[in-house]
Design a protein around this motif. Sequence first.
Motif, short mmCIF file in Angstrom:
data_model
loop_
_atom_site.label_atom_id
_atom_site.label_comp_id
_atom_site.label_asym_id
_atom_site.label_seq_id
_atom_site.Cartn_x
_atom_site.Cartn_y
_atom_site.Cartn_z
N LYS A 102 8.71 -34.47 109.27
CA LYS A 102 7.55 -34.12 110.10
C LYS A 102 6.89 -35.40 110.63
O LYS A 102 6.99 -36.47 110.02
CB LYS A 102 6.54 -33.30 109.30
CG LYS A 102 5.99 -33.97 108.05
CD LYS A 102 5.06 -33.04 107.28
CE LYS A 102 4.57 -33.70 105.98
NZ LYS A 102 3.71 -32.79 105.20
N PHE A 103 6.25 -35.25 111.76
CA PHE A 103 5.58 -36.38 112.43
C PHE A 103 4.13 -35.99 112.68
O PHE A 103 3.85 -34.84 113.06
CB PHE A 103 6.24 -36.71 113.76
CG PHE A 103 7.73 -36.93 113.68
CD1 PHE A 103 8.24 -38.16 113.31
CD2 PHE A 103 8.61 -35.91 113.98
CE1 PHE A 103 9.61 -38.37 113.25
CE2 PHE A 103 9.98 -36.10 113.92
CZ PHE A 103 10.48 -37.33 113.55
N HIS A 104 3.22 -36.91 112.48
CA HIS A 104 1.83 -36.63 112.83
C HIS A 104 1.03 -37.92 112.96
O HIS A 104 1.35 -38.93 112.34
CB HIS A 104 1.16 -35.70 111.81
CG HIS A 104 1.37 -36.09 110.37
ND1 HIS A 104 0.83 -37.21 109.80
CD2 HIS A 104 2.08 -35.48 109.38
CE1 HIS A 104 1.18 -37.28 108.54
NE2 HIS A 104 1.96 -36.26 108.25
N LYS A 105 -0.01 -37.86 113.80
CA LYS A 105 -0.98 -38.94 113.84
C LYS A 105 -1.80 -38.86 112.55
O LYS A 105 -2.10 -37.78 112.06
CB LYS A 105 -1.90 -38.79 115.05
CG LYS A 105 -1.22 -38.92 116.43
CD LYS A 105 -0.93 -40.37 116.74
CE LYS A 105 -0.39 -40.54 118.15
NZ LYS A 105 -1.41 -40.97 119.11
N SER A 106 -2.16 -40.03 112.02
CA SER A 106 -2.81 -40.04 110.72
C SER A 106 -3.87 -41.13 110.63
O SER A 106 -3.97 -42.00 111.50
CB SER A 106 -1.77 -40.23 109.61
OG SER A 106 -1.07 -41.46 109.81
N VAL A 107 -4.64 -41.08 109.55
CA VAL A 107 -5.54 -42.16 109.15
C VAL A 107 -5.08 -42.60 107.77
O VAL A 107 -4.93 -41.77 106.87
CB VAL A 107 -7.01 -41.72 109.09
CG1 VAL A 107 -7.90 -42.88 108.65
CG2 VAL A 107 -7.46 -41.20 110.43
#
Length: 990
Positions: free
Chosen positions: A572-577
């Motif tokens: 899975k891919f996602h923008k993150s902090v």
Amino acid sequence: MLTSKTFLRKTKKGNILKIVREHYLREDIWCGSKVCSECCAKTDDQVLDENPTIACTKHNYGHYLVLDTNVVLDQIDVLEEDVLKNVIILQTVIDEVKHRSSTIYKRLKDVIGDGRRKFYVFVNEHHQDTYIEREQGESINDRNDRAIRTAALWYQKHLKAFPTQKDKRKGIKVILLTDDRKNREEAIKSGLIASSVEDYVEQLTDAKGIGDKLSKRNFTSDISEKDATYPSHLTPAQIHDGIKNGQLIQGSFQASRENYLEGQVNTEKFEKPILVQGRAGLNRAIDGDTVAVELLPEAEWTAPSDIVLQDDETADPEELNEKENLIKEVKVVEKRPTGKIVGIVRRKWRQYCGILQANPMVGSVRNIFVPADRKIPKIRIETRQYELLVSQRIIVAIDSWPRTSRYPLGHFVRALGKIGDKETENEVLLLEHDVPHSKFSDLVLSFLPKMPWIITPEDLKQRVDLRGIDICSVDPPGCTDIDDALHCRPLENGNYEVGVHIADVSHFIRPGTALDNEAASRATTVYLVDKRIDMVPELLSSNLCSLRGNEERFAFSCVWEITKDAKIIHTKFHKSVICSKAAMTYEEAQNIIDDKSQNHSIAVSLRGLNSLAKILKRRRIENGALVLASPEIRFQVDSETHDPIDVEAKKMRETNSMVEEFMLLANISVAEKILQEFPECALLRRHPVPPLPNFDPLIKAGRNQGFEIDVSSGKALADSLDRAHKSDNPYFNTMLRILATRCMMQAVYFASGMLQQEEFFHYGLAAPIYTHFTSPIRRYADIIVHRLLAACIGADKTYGDLLNKQKTQECCHNLNYRNRMAQYAGRASVALHTHLFFRNKIQDEEGYVLFVRKNALQILIPKYGLEGTLYLVPATGQPTANFVYNEEDQSQRCGNIVFHAFDPVTVQLSLDRSNVQHEKLVLKMVKPFIKDFSVPSVQANTGDAVASDDKMDLDVPQTLPEVETPSKRKESETETAQSKKSKKKKKSKN
């Protein structure tokens, strides 16, 4: 006011199409002069001085300058001089320059933007008194010349009504600068004052040296055609027709570094380049030019010459003819397609760094410039500053190359600094490799986030919060642009969750902004030994985008569920902090893994990553991935002077491989995702399969040592290299892999829609698909890939250029070029610092014979990663040592001593500084000792000067193709004395 023009055009179907073109004209466009009281201008819009003063003996009155297009294109170096002020740049000129040269257009915009220079842009194409229509039968060029004269005449009439304070009876005059004789005559006939740039500049009294910068583009020779050195070039129309009907072949010219009378033209028609030889064959082509070649009959095909020829300005005609004949010695078995250059399709001239050749004629203004790049011919320039410039590194631009001149003609641009000065040499290095390194402009910096920067609740809503996960980074020592971090944690089902977290640079760099355009132009960060040339401003590269320890940062995460035997269950891919819990060096991470007493969360994560990485690497190699090698070195440099104080071969640890494996896995996973979503415009990276002839040196070298190297496939090659070990030579396998690296092609970026899917293959990695995702701080390709991936998962929007495969392919061309130049610049920096290190040193080192040549031994010195050619020629005046070359087993014999590839030797290293343009590391044989050839060990003879005969030219290290074997070189692997001390302190604390 609105003007319109109607055209009737017949369509293909025979219909008549009526076209109406409207053009808006205004009467409120101001002239830009402070003396004017008529134009409705704001104070800020008044640029031109009320009392312009330029110390000019011929035009000793207040005046403004109006330039035509060719003056800007040809004389931009003169226009950049501060002495020229109060200049009117017409919209007609700006539009033409922008269309014809983006580089000069940018330089012109920089001049206009400098408020001190008083350059004013007048929009003549929309002023009701200066706009003109193109007349029937009039060329666009003639129409534009007429538009320039019309605007100049309007200014002359307009300004005449406003007397200056200096002279109440006269207004400011206008001078049209044009080097076009016809345009100048027409201007004078209409009542204008007109001058050539040369005539005007020669009359300036306070512009010392500006005459040296005059372009010689419009040079006309008084030498008769019968005395011409070169054949005439075909016209553009003849070239076009010849290429179209197959009589001519278009290609890129590549000059020889060793032989100035030889080169080759790379074309798509032949697998091997077309050979061109002799002055007539080369016909004034310069390295990088796109040329038209006429193929010679097959009976006249020849082979590359073995002769090394250095250009000699003082050679007489008979000697030059002898040199021409030398290159015509032909070995029938090595014949290659041979041709002659008959025309230039497109010049790739740039500014060149170098020095002036010593001139015995005192007071002469005509001088010869010697470029630092051996592939560029000498250039004739005129300068009255010889005494000042002869000790300087200078920059020269080529203007023209008449067929009556042996060398191209050019002009002096600027001086860089004293020859041999480290800062000067660094500047030369960057300029010669076309590395953009100027400061970021205010416009670019204006797109940076305002400080202090904080993460807002709105930001958190759009990202996955991973701040609670034990993420860490592992990098080279001293790395400040940390663009990747990792984590590994066990799941309840017995599998692992592994994450690669990459700096979210695309969040800060938005498409189409000046910041984005600058990053796209630079394309890559360039790592030199003692400095880094950033692709993006430092606020991003070393701060907001850098995943520093214990600081919250935006990231783009690739997270897998992986079994204990490294099988991927889910991606899975996602923008993150994220908030990295530790930023470690490879050595620090390795120490934690090896220290079994450390069982904190970071230690557990690192050990999990390391165990999985070993499985991933083994599986890749089983699938045919290559483990190649290249000589790499690292410098310990002084923290204050940045001079090298120690040098050693780079050490590789398990943690290097650990990070590399997960970066490769992330890149492959992302490549599959973006290709699935965007099959036509995904930005990917391929490594072409090398042609079989490329492997001949490797096969011969292996066979001579009793090993058969199978190159039928990548897997076969990898297995062959794994089997090739010698118990009496522990470095043998590494050298064999270095030779294998020499056989590889260059890895390149491309747009997926431009090739068939079988061509996507990455040979070095044995991967069917690959891209770059993991280093967006230092590679623009990764930023594009981030934008594609963000669009795939709905985290960002697409835009026109992102989904245009032609635009992506154009971007890839620049990426490939900049990437190649950055590699060369990095290697040149290593060479420079190696020279600095060996100044005033003479020392013996162990080495190995890498190649055996007909007249030389190519030797590798593992300690320093150096490689070079030791010519089998004795010191001057000594009896000749009799070397005999055996072509069958590729050996050199002298008496009872025989040299084969991979044999150990001892050599003596020192620096030859006799040639200020090209300092050389020189090499002498110490062991085995050969009478009249070898020298005593340095311990027995420490004070002797080094002779310059049996020496090698060291490109440190030798240029290698970038093949994308697992390698993460985010820094130049240099370590300052200061950082080394701090590292020791950390160790003692632990």
